[in-house]
Design a protein around this motif. Structure first.
Motif, PDB file in Angstrom:
ATOM      1  N   VAL A 519       0.878  -1.227  -0.112  1.00 19.25           N
ATOM      2  CA  VAL A 519       0.096  -0.086  -0.039  1.00 19.25           C
ATOM      3  C   VAL A 519       0.858   1.380  -0.063  1.00 19.25           C
ATOM      4  O   VAL A 519       0.394   2.339  -0.356  1.00 19.25           O
ATOM      5  N   LEU A 520       2.200   1.242   0.201  1.00 16.00           N
ATOM      6  CA  LEU A 520       3.043   2.306   0.360  1.00 16.00           C
ATOM      7  C   LEU A 520       3.333   2.679  -1.007  1.00 16.00           C
ATOM      8  O   LEU A 520       3.470   1.914  -1.993  1.00 16.00           O
ATOM      9  N   GLN A 521       3.391   4.203  -1.212  1.00 13.77           N
ATOM     10  CA  GLN A 521       3.960   4.739  -2.483  1.00 13.77           C
ATOM     11  C   GLN A 521       5.194   5.072  -2.510  1.00 13.77           C
ATOM     12  O   GLN A 521       5.735   5.680  -1.471  1.00 13.77           O
ATOM     13  N   VAL A 522       5.885   4.955  -3.568  1.00 11.05           N
ATOM     14  CA  VAL A 522       7.504   5.544  -3.654  1.00 11.05           C
ATOM     15  C   VAL A 522       7.315   6.953  -3.996  1.00 11.05           C
ATOM     16  O   VAL A 522       7.060   7.255  -5.125  1.00 11.05           O
ATOM     17  N   SER A 523       7.725   7.852  -3.016  1.00  8.89           N
ATOM     18  CA  SER A 523       7.803   9.429  -3.423  1.00  8.89           C
ATOM     19  C   SER A 523       8.874   9.740  -4.389  1.00  8.89           C
ATOM     20  O   SER A 523       8.762  10.358  -5.156  1.00  8.89           O
ATOM     21  N   SER A 524      10.118   9.151  -3.989  1.00  9.50           N
ATOM     22  CA  SER A 524      11.300   9.647  -4.333  1.00  9.50           C
ATOM     23  C   SER A 524      12.549   8.667  -3.999  1.00  9.50           C
ATOM     24  O   SER A 524      12.506   7.939  -3.211  1.00  9.50           O
ATOM     25  N   ILE A 525      13.356   8.393  -5.173  1.00  6.27           N
ATOM     26  CA  ILE A 525      14.682   7.584  -4.907  1.00  6.27           C
ATOM     27  C   ILE A 525      15.851   8.301  -5.246  1.00  6.27           C
ATOM     28  O   ILE A 525      16.057   9.127  -6.235  1.00  6.27           O
ATOM     29  N   THR A 526      16.738   8.462  -4.204  1.00  6.13           N
ATOM     30  CA  THR A 526      18.078   9.310  -4.630  1.00  6.13           C
ATOM     31  C   THR A 526      19.184   8.397  -4.262  1.00  6.13           C
ATOM     32  O   THR A 526      19.170   7.721  -3.012  1.00  6.13           O
ATOM     33  N   ILE A 527      20.070   8.105  -5.253  1.00  7.42           N
ATOM     34  CA  ILE A 527      21.420   7.436  -4.997  1.00  7.42           C
ATOM     35  C   ILE A 527      22.301   8.218  -4.656  1.00  7.42           C
ATOM     36  O   ILE A 527      22.836   9.109  -5.530  1.00  7.42           O
ATOM     37  N   THR A 680       5.156   6.955   1.145  1.00  9.10           N
ATOM     38  CA  THR A 680       4.285   7.570   1.646  1.00  9.10           C
ATOM     39  C   THR A 680       2.919   6.820   1.585  1.00  9.10           C
ATOM     40  O   THR A 680       2.864   5.914   0.909  1.00  9.10           O
ATOM     41  N   TYR A 681       2.016   7.247   2.676  1.00 12.18           N
ATOM     42  CA  TYR A 681       0.388   6.711   2.519  1.00 12.18           C
ATOM     43  C   TYR A 681      -0.275   7.339   3.527  1.00 12.18           C
ATOM     44  O   TYR A 681       0.121   7.817   4.711  1.00 12.18           O
ATOM     45  N   ASN A 682      -1.191   7.974   2.757  1.00 13.52           N
ATOM     46  CA  ASN A 682      -2.315   8.601   3.826  1.00 13.52           C
ATOM     47  C   ASN A 682      -1.485   9.913   4.623  1.00 13.52           C
ATOM     48  O   ASN A 682      -1.840  10.035   5.749  1.00 13.52           O
ATOM     49  N   ASP A 683      -0.923  10.560   3.994  1.00 11.41           N
ATOM     50  CA  ASP A 683      -0.170  11.747   4.369  1.00 11.41           C
ATOM     51  C   ASP A 683       0.941  11.430   5.524  1.00 11.41           C
ATOM     52  O   ASP A 683       1.505  12.410   5.978  1.00 11.41           O
ATOM     53  N   LYS A 684       1.204  10.242   5.504  1.00 15.38           N
ATOM     54  CA  LYS A 684       2.212   9.714   6.469  1.00 15.38           C
ATOM     55  C   LYS A 684       3.555   9.457   5.571  1.00 15.38           C
ATOM     56  O   LYS A 684       3.437   8.625   4.739  1.00 15.38           O
ATOM     57  N   THR A 685       4.818  10.053   5.945  1.00 17.34           N
ATOM     58  CA  THR A 685       6.002   9.671   5.315  1.00 17.34           C
ATOM     59  C   THR A 685       6.931   8.793   6.143  1.00 17.34           C
ATOM     60  O   THR A 685       7.279   9.091   7.279  1.00 17.34           O
ATOM     61  N   TYR A 686       7.501   7.839   5.542  1.00 17.66           N
ATOM     62  CA  TYR A 686       8.694   7.164   6.181  1.00 17.66           C
ATOM     63  C   TYR A 686       9.881   7.253   5.084  1.00 17.66           C
ATOM     64  O   TYR A 686       9.812   7.190   3.928  1.00 17.66           O
ATOM     65  N   GLU A 687      10.954   7.083   6.063  1.00 20.66           N
ATOM     66  CA  GLU A 687      12.233   7.195   5.053  1.00 20.66           C
ATOM     67  C   GLU A 687      12.930   6.118   5.296  1.00 20.66           C
ATOM     68  O   GLU A 687      13.072   5.574   6.396  1.00 20.66           O
ATOM     69  N   ARG A 688      13.824   5.466   4.174  1.00 21.79           N
ATOM     70  CA  ARG A 688      14.574   4.146   4.270  1.00 21.79           C
ATOM     71  C   ARG A 688      15.842   4.652   3.697  1.00 21.79           C
ATOM     72  O   ARG A 688      15.940   5.229   2.444  1.00 21.79           O
ATOM     73  N   LYS A 689      16.717   4.004   4.279  1.00 21.08           N
ATOM     74  CA  LYS A 689      18.412   4.449   3.856  1.00 21.08           C
ATOM     75  C   LYS A 689      18.900   2.966   3.863  1.00 21.08           C
ATOM     76  O   LYS A 689      19.075   2.400   4.776  1.00 21.08           O
ATOM     77  N   ILE A 690      19.302   2.752   2.396  1.00 19.61           N
ATOM     78  CA  ILE A 690      19.813   1.161   2.283  1.00 19.61           C
ATOM     79  C   ILE A 690      21.063   1.533   1.628  1.00 19.61           C
ATOM     80  O   ILE A 690      21.400   2.157   0.731  1.00 19.61           O
ATOM     81  N   ASN A 691      22.047   0.377   1.931  1.00 20.83           N
ATOM     82  CA  ASN A 691      23.246   0.270   1.546  1.00 20.83           C
ATOM     83  C   ASN A 691      23.091  -0.563   0.238  1.00 20.83           C
ATOM     84  O   ASN A 691      22.718  -1.634   0.130  1.00 20.83           O
ATOM     85  N   GLY A 692      23.179   0.205  -0.978  1.00 20.37           N
ATOM     86  CA  GLY A 692      22.905  -0.194  -2.322  1.00 20.37           C
ATOM     87  C   GLY A 692      23.911  -1.488  -2.672  1.00 20.37           C
ATOM     88  O   GLY A 692      23.429  -2.228  -3.827  1.00 20.37           O
ATOM     89  N   CYS A 717      -1.212   0.737   9.229  1.00 24.01           N
ATOM     90  CA  CYS A 717      -2.681   0.961   9.386  1.00 24.01           C
ATOM     91  C   CYS A 717      -3.172   1.687   7.778  1.00 24.01           C
ATOM     92  O   CYS A 717      -2.767   2.734   7.608  1.00 24.01           O
ATOM     93  N   GLU A 718      -3.976   0.915   7.368  1.00 29.19           N
ATOM     94  CA  GLU A 718      -4.765   1.389   6.201  1.00 29.19           C
ATOM     95  C   GLU A 718      -5.721   2.661   6.535  1.00 29.19           C
ATOM     96  O   GLU A 718      -6.335   3.038   5.547  1.00 29.19           O
ATOM     97  N   ASP A 719      -6.020   3.139   7.773  1.00 28.81           N
ATOM     98  CA  ASP A 719      -6.961   4.207   8.200  1.00 28.81           C
ATOM     99  C   ASP A 719      -6.103   5.354   8.557  1.00 28.81           C
ATOM    100  O   ASP A 719      -6.063   6.352   7.607  1.00 28.81           O
ATOM    101  N   CYS A 720      -5.247   5.142   9.143  1.00 30.30           N
ATOM    102  CA  CYS A 720      -4.088   6.584   9.667  1.00 30.30           C
ATOM    103  C   CYS A 720      -3.006   6.438   9.171  1.00 30.30           C
ATOM    104  O   CYS A 720      -2.429   7.517   9.156  1.00 30.30           O
TER     105      CYS A 720
END
Length: 760
Positions: A519-527, A680-692, A717-720
């Motif tokens: 359900v999460l949408q990818v907003s941006s990817i930076t390498i 992003t999902y439902n105005d909530k933003t999550y950030e992940r940093k990964i060793n490529g 949560c698919e509500d909040c």
């Protein structure tokens, strides 16, 4: 008209220097090998390329070792339209501005060829019938070539062991010596003689017991065998008496260094298997011309390692193919003299680099198998003429010093050389001009040669040009058409010295630990590409404490952050504990068993990944500064607490190595790719940093439950849009959506049911 042999140019009269007739070198003369000698600018590399062109036209495949990048230009095609090849002729720039210069260059080239009786039809035939490919070991600029330090045995190893044990033992010895020269690059062979014999015994055991030693898995297997040997004796001596456990652990650690950082690039690319490569690059009946470009391989030890492995593989291949009285393969080495002295690839006694034994085997035994060596050098005083005594054809160009000329005459005395011809040779060698050569034929005759014009343009290719050229070659292999007639497709390249991206990149971007991560949408990817210096160090320090000599000895790898200027734990690898700790923290590279693969921009888009931007960071410190930082930190990190007696009292003292006793070498700048993903999902933003490179998650603010903070997340949560652990996860009885306990509504007294806000 059928040619008599290899057309090298025109024979010249010794007296008036007038061209008399075309000079043909009989193809069969190559069976007794050929040596080309001459100073820089004498034309020896051009003559070597002429021999490669001629043998390719006759359908004889070649393997060429290119140290400087000028042999690689054999892969340039000079007969196509001027518009397509203006950049190849006159450099990069505006096509319209360069078009006239390109036309003039091409016309001049064809005019020079016509003087030697070579028509444009011959040039077209060369481009259509020859498949020249440029390989770049330990580099992604060209076609990468994977060079495994160890090798599986020949198919008939058991039969060979019973009938020709000396052949098996010679192959094992060459493999062990070549392998150890890479990991003991700063030591003389005498210092690791016991380790060499021990490793040769293990390889022999593995070969005769069907244990695979190929590739990265083979390195892991040999490390296990070194640590827990499957043998009890070496010769008649017990194992621990011959080589101590401490030496075996040091050997295992050094082998392990081949799995760390940039060393892993040795395992990336086409497999070094002569039969496989010749078959793959001979599509539609084309003659393969395989060029191994070592211009990006800096150190002599690494170059000697590549040369020894290629020569060893050719030796294996020719033995599997069996005998032949016709040339079957040409092996060309552009600069066999290397840097001279102990940095020569075929030096005289007492030097014996790993490249010399397999080359000596090819020179002595190649004739019977149709394998022809063509060896060139500008350092005639730094090669072993006794070893080259079996070479039948000697081609000598312009030499400036009397010492070099006398050295060659001395070397020729090892071969059959009539006295009358020797006098003639001494008189002619003094007055040679660039492009002119004295040829001592297989039959001992002396002739004067003026080399012809090359079919292909002669130039030194830069890494960028090699990269562009190989993209065209890849298209040629995929489509089966001449690559010169194809449009160049630009594939986005990563930053120089960058470690490759993990092939499982798409699955790493999404937080798969969440049950409903889709359900999460990818907003941006930076390498971003963070620079690090990977340094190898060696410490040997002694200090007198309480009447005893305390020795501090350590070696390994250390990583310096090129931006922050501090020691860091790169965490490139997994699986092995660090050898030492600095300031109580783990600061040493670990080893990897992963096989990452570089993804092109097109492949990323095929996975549904749109990269918003690339962000390469520039190093803020230089290589020398990184070495100073490493020495300072190591002097503190290698402190040892020593207990000693003074009378009846026990004393303690901290002993640290002197900085002068810590040697830091082989600084390698690498760039680690880090991927920053905004979900992003439902105005909530999550950030992940990964060793490529490794796929390891460095930062992820969706990992913990937002309700209890402590437990790991299970759903979003698919509500909040908040993450929730198993304890705080709920499911709507009506729609089946995943919701958290804060958004759930429970109805019923006896049969309680959970609902989301929409269906409450």
């Amino acid at each position: 008209m059928k040619q008599k042999g290899l057309y090298l140019g025109y024979e010249v009269n010794f007296r008036d220097r007038e061209e008399t007739e075309p000079f043909y070198l009989p193809t069969s003369d190559l069976l007794t090998h050929c040596v080309i000698l001459g100073m820089t600018g004498s034309g020896k590399t051009v003559l070597g390329k002429i021999i490669l062109e001629e043998t390719a036209l006759k359908g004889i495949p070649s393997i060429a070792i290119d140290l400087k990048g000028d042999v690689s230009s054999l892969a340039l095609v000079s007969s196509e339209t001027l518009e397509e090849y203006s950049e190849s002729w006159v450099g990069t720039g505006n096509l319209e501005v360069n078009l006239e210069k390109a036309r003039f260059s091409v016309e001049k080239h064809l005019e020079n060829l016509s003087k030697y009786g070579i028509s444009k039809e011959t040039v077209n035939y060369f481009s259509e019938s020859v498949n020249a490919v440029v390989f770049t070991p330990r580099s992604l600029k060209g076609i990468p070539l994977a060079i495994s330090p160890l090798r599986n045995p020949p198919k008939d190893v058991h039969s060979l062991w019973n009938n020709e044990p000396e052949t098996v033992l010679n192959m094992v010895d060459m493999l062990a010596r070549s392998f150890l020269s890479q990991i003991y690059s700063n030591d003389s062979p005498a210092k690791y003689f016991a380790e060499e014999r021990f490793l040769a015994t293990l390889i022999q055991y593995a070969w005769l017991n069907n244990v695979s030693l190929e590739g990265e898995k083979g390195l892991i297997k040999i490390i296990e065998m070194v640590q827990e040997p499957p043998i009890e004796r070496i010769g008649v001596m017990k194992l621990d008496k011959y080589i101590s456990r401490r030496k075996r652990e040091t050997l295992a650690a050094r082998i392990n260094s081949l799995l760390i950082g940039a060393q892993q690039l040795w395992h990336v690319g086409e497999k070094l298997n002569i039969n496989y490569l010749l078959n793959k690059y001979s599509q539609q009946g084309k003659t393969p011309l395989l060029i191994i470009n070592l211009s990006e391989v800096i150190y002599f030890e690494d170059r000697a390692y590549v040369l020894s492995r290629v020569a060893y593989e050719i030796y294996r291949w020719m033995r599997e193919k069996g005998g032949s009285n016709k040339p079957r393969l040409i092996f060309y080495v552009d600069e066999i003299g290397g840097g001279g002295g102990k940095t020569a690839f075929f030096p005289p006694h007492p030097y014996n680099p790993p490249s010399k034994p397999p080359l000596l085997l090819l020179v002595r035994q190649g004739r019977s198998f149709g394998m022809c060596c063509v060896l060139a050098t500008q350092n005639p005083g730094d090669i072993d003429y006794r070893g080259l005594g079996n070479c039948g054809t000697w081609i000598i160009g312009k030499l400036t010093t009397e010492k070099d000329r006398e050295k060659i005459i001395q070397g020729l005395s090892e071969a059959e050389f009539p006295l009358r011809e020797k006098v003639k040779f001494k008189e002619a060698i003094v007055n040679l001009r660039p492009g002119e050569f004295i040829v001592k034929t297989r039959k001992g005759k002396i002739k004067l040669l003026r080399e012809r014009w090359l079919i292909t343009p002669h130039r030194t290719l830069s890494p960028t040009q090699i990269e562009k050229l190989n993209k065209e070659l890849k298209l040629s292999l995929e489509t089966g058409k001449a690559f010169a007639k194809r449009q160049i497709i630009e594939i986005t390249n990563y930053v120089d010295n960058s470690l490759p991206l993990n092939k499982n990149l798409k699955s790493l971007i999404s937080p798969n630990y969440l049950k409903n991560s889709s359900v999460l949408q990818v907003s941006s990817i930076t390498i971003s590409f963070h620079p690090y210096y990977l340094l190898r160090y060696n410490c040997f320090s002694q200090e007198k404490v309480g009447g005893a000599i305390i020795t501090l000895e350590s070696n390994g790898l250390i990583v310096v952050d090129a931006v922050k200027g501090e020691i860091t734990d790169l965490k490139v690898m997994k699986g092995e504990k660090p050898r030492i700790g600095l300031k109580g923290k783990e600061k040493i590279c670990r080893t990897s068993t992963a096989k990452p693969k570089t993804l092109s921009m097109e492949e990323m888009e095929g996975l549904g990944l749109k990269i918003d931007r690339f962000k390469p960071l520039k190093p803020r410190i230089k290589e020398n500064e990184a070495k100073k930082i490493a020495v300072n930190e190591l002097s503190k990190g290698l402190i040892t607490k020593v207990q000693y007696m003074v009378g009846r009292k026990t004393r303690f003292k901290q002993v640290m190595p002197w900085k002068k006793d810590i040697e830091v070498m082989d600084a390698q700048l690498i760039r680690m790719p880090y991927i920053n993903v905004i979900l992003t999902y439902n105005d909530k933003t999550y950030e992940r940093k990964i060793n490529g490179f490794t796929g390891e998650t460095i930062h992820d603010n969706a990992q913990n439950c937002k309700i209890c903070i402590e437990n790991p997340s299970h759903i979003i949560c698919e509500d909040c849009g908040l993450t929730a652990c198993i304890e705080h996860s709920r499911k709507c009885h009506v729609c089946g959506r995943n919701i958290c306990s804060n958004c759930s509504i429970t109805r019923g007294i006896i049969f309680k049911k959970t609902y989301c806000k929409l269906h409450a």
